[in-house]
Motif scaffolding. Structure first.
Motif, mmCIF file in Angstrom:
data_model
loop_
_atom_site.group_PDB
_atom_site.id
_atom_site.type_symbol
_atom_site.label_atom_id
_atom_site.label_comp_id
_atom_site.label_asym_id
_atom_site.label_seq_id
_atom_site.Cartn_x
_atom_site.Cartn_y
_atom_site.Cartn_z
ATOM 1 N N ASP A 60 0.823 -1.218 0.000
ATOM 2 C CA ASP A 60 0.000 0.000 0.000
ATOM 3 C C ASP A 60 0.853 1.262 0.000
ATOM 4 N N LYS A 61 1.996 1.183 0.641
ATOM 5 C CA LYS A 61 2.868 2.353 0.762
ATOM 6 C C LYS A 61 3.923 2.407 -0.344
ATOM 7 N N GLY A 62 3.968 1.380 -1.188
ATOM 8 C CA GLY A 62 4.906 1.373 -2.299
ATOM 9 C C GLY A 62 6.341 1.079 -1.883
ATOM 10 N N THR A 63 6.493 0.229 -0.879
ATOM 11 C CA THR A 63 7.828 -0.159 -0.448
ATOM 12 C C THR A 63 7.910 -1.686 -0.347
ATOM 13 N N THR A 64 9.065 -2.185 0.010
ATOM 14 C CA THR A 64 9.267 -3.618 0.176
ATOM 15 C C THR A 64 9.619 -3.900 1.624
ATOM 16 N N LEU A 65 9.627 -5.181 1.984
ATOM 17 C CA LEU A 65 10.045 -5.534 3.347
ATOM 18 C C LEU A 65 11.483 -5.075 3.600
ATOM 19 N N ILE A 66 12.348 -5.255 2.607
ATOM 20 C CA ILE A 66 13.746 -4.835 2.762
ATOM 21 C C ILE A 66 13.820 -3.316 2.934
ATOM 22 N N GLY A 67 13.044 -2.594 2.141
ATOM 23 C CA GLY A 67 13.009 -1.135 2.268
ATOM 24 C C GLY A 67 12.494 -0.702 3.630
ATOM 25 N N LEU A 68 11.461 -1.378 4.106
ATOM 26 C CA LEU A 68 10.911 -1.082 5.429
ATOM 27 C C LEU A 68 11.959 -1.337 6.510
ATOM 28 N N GLU A 69 12.606 -2.479 6.422
ATOM 29 C CA GLU A 69 13.631 -2.830 7.423
ATOM 30 C C GLU A 69 14.716 -1.760 7.467
ATOM 31 N N ARG A 70 15.124 -1.303 6.314
ATOM 32 C CA ARG A 70 16.148 -0.256 6.237
ATOM 33 C C ARG A 70 15.647 1.032 6.884
ATOM 34 N N LYS A 71 14.399 1.409 6.583
ATOM 35 C CA LYS A 71 13.849 2.670 7.078
ATOM 36 C C LYS A 71 13.640 2.683 8.590
ATOM 37 N N VAL A 72 13.324 1.531 9.181
ATOM 38 C CA VAL A 72 13.060 1.500 10.627
ATOM 39 C C VAL A 72 14.240 0.957 11.435
ATOM 40 N N GLY A 73 15.338 0.652 10.757
ATOM 41 C CA GLY A 73 16.539 0.233 11.459
ATOM 42 C C GLY A 73 16.582 -1.231 11.862
ATOM 43 N N LEU A 74 15.952 -2.086 11.073
ATOM 44 C CA LEU A 74 16.001 -3.527 11.323
ATOM 45 C C LEU A 74 16.954 -4.178 10.327
ATOM 46 N N GLY A 75 17.540 -5.292 10.730
ATOM 47 C CA GLY A 75 18.435 -6.017 9.838
ATOM 48 C C GLY A 75 17.676 -6.655 8.685
ATOM 49 N N ARG A 76 18.386 -6.838 7.594
ATOM 50 C CA ARG A 76 17.780 -7.446 6.406
ATOM 51 C C ARG A 76 17.296 -8.865 6.730
ATOM 52 N N GLY A 77 16.053 -9.163 6.369
ATOM 53 C CA GLY A 77 15.466 -10.476 6.612
ATOM 54 C C GLY A 77 14.813 -10.627 7.975
ATOM 55 N N THR A 78 14.903 -9.588 8.786
ATOM 56 C CA THR A 78 14.336 -9.657 10.136
ATOM 57 C C THR A 78 12.841 -9.939 10.114
ATOM 58 N N ILE A 79 12.109 -9.192 9.312
ATOM 59 C CA ILE A 79 10.641 -9.319 9.308
ATOM 60 C C ILE A 79 10.220 -10.688 8.771
ATOM 61 N N ARG A 80 10.835 -11.149 7.728
ATOM 62 C CA ARG A 80 10.490 -12.483 7.195
ATOM 63 C C ARG A 80 10.682 -13.566 8.256
ATOM 64 N N ASN A 81 11.641 -13.373 9.123
ATOM 65 C CA ASN A 81 11.938 -14.332 10.179
ATOM 66 C C ASN A 81 10.825 -14.381 11.239
ATOM 67 N N TRP A 82 9.974 -13.367 11.254
ATOM 68 C CA TRP A 82 8.901 -13.309 12.250
ATOM 69 C C TRP A 82 7.852 -14.394 12.040
#
Length: 117
Positions: free
Chosen positions: A13-35
């Motif tokens: 909806d916001k036109g970003t990716t999980l990797i882009g989100l992780e970068r923007k909020v200061g999370l490591g790459r792949g962090t969210i997928r690991n959830w």
């Protein structure tokens, strides 16, 4: 829907990716997928919720509404501040009873007499 699925939809909806989100909020790459396999910390959930302006409860599937109805601090009447009344607590209790934010403010105004002229 899973936590990761909700976040993916928010990203789309916001036109970003999980990797882009992780970068923007200061999370490591792949962090969210690991959830999907490991539970995230509340601090990480808060970062994502704040970024998308949604509640952590909605992300975790505890409520259906994306955002909490909260009366802003600048709207807290001085009389109630002096009494130590918490808008968040008041709002939550009235919200649970089905009141809208506008109705909550009307009730508070009526109780405190703030709108009497």
């Amino acid at each position: 829907m899973s936590l990761v699925g909700k976040i993916q939809n928010l990203c789309e909806d916001k036109g970003t990716t999980l990797i882009g989100l992780e970068r923007k909020v200061g999370l490591g790459r792949g962090t969210i997928r690991n959830w999907d396999k490991n539970s995230p910390s509340i601090d990480k959930i808060k970062k994502v919720a704040d970024y998308f302006n949604v509640s952590t409860d909605w992300l975790l599937g505890r409520v259906e509404e994306k955002r909490h109805a909260v009366i802003e601090n600048e709207d807290i009447p001085q009389e109630l501040r002096e009494l130590g009344v918490s808008w968040l607590k008041v709002t939550k209790e009235f919200k649970e009873r089905g009141f809208t934010p506008e109705e909550i403010k009307k009730v508070i105004d009526a109780v405190t007499g703030l709108n009497k002229k």
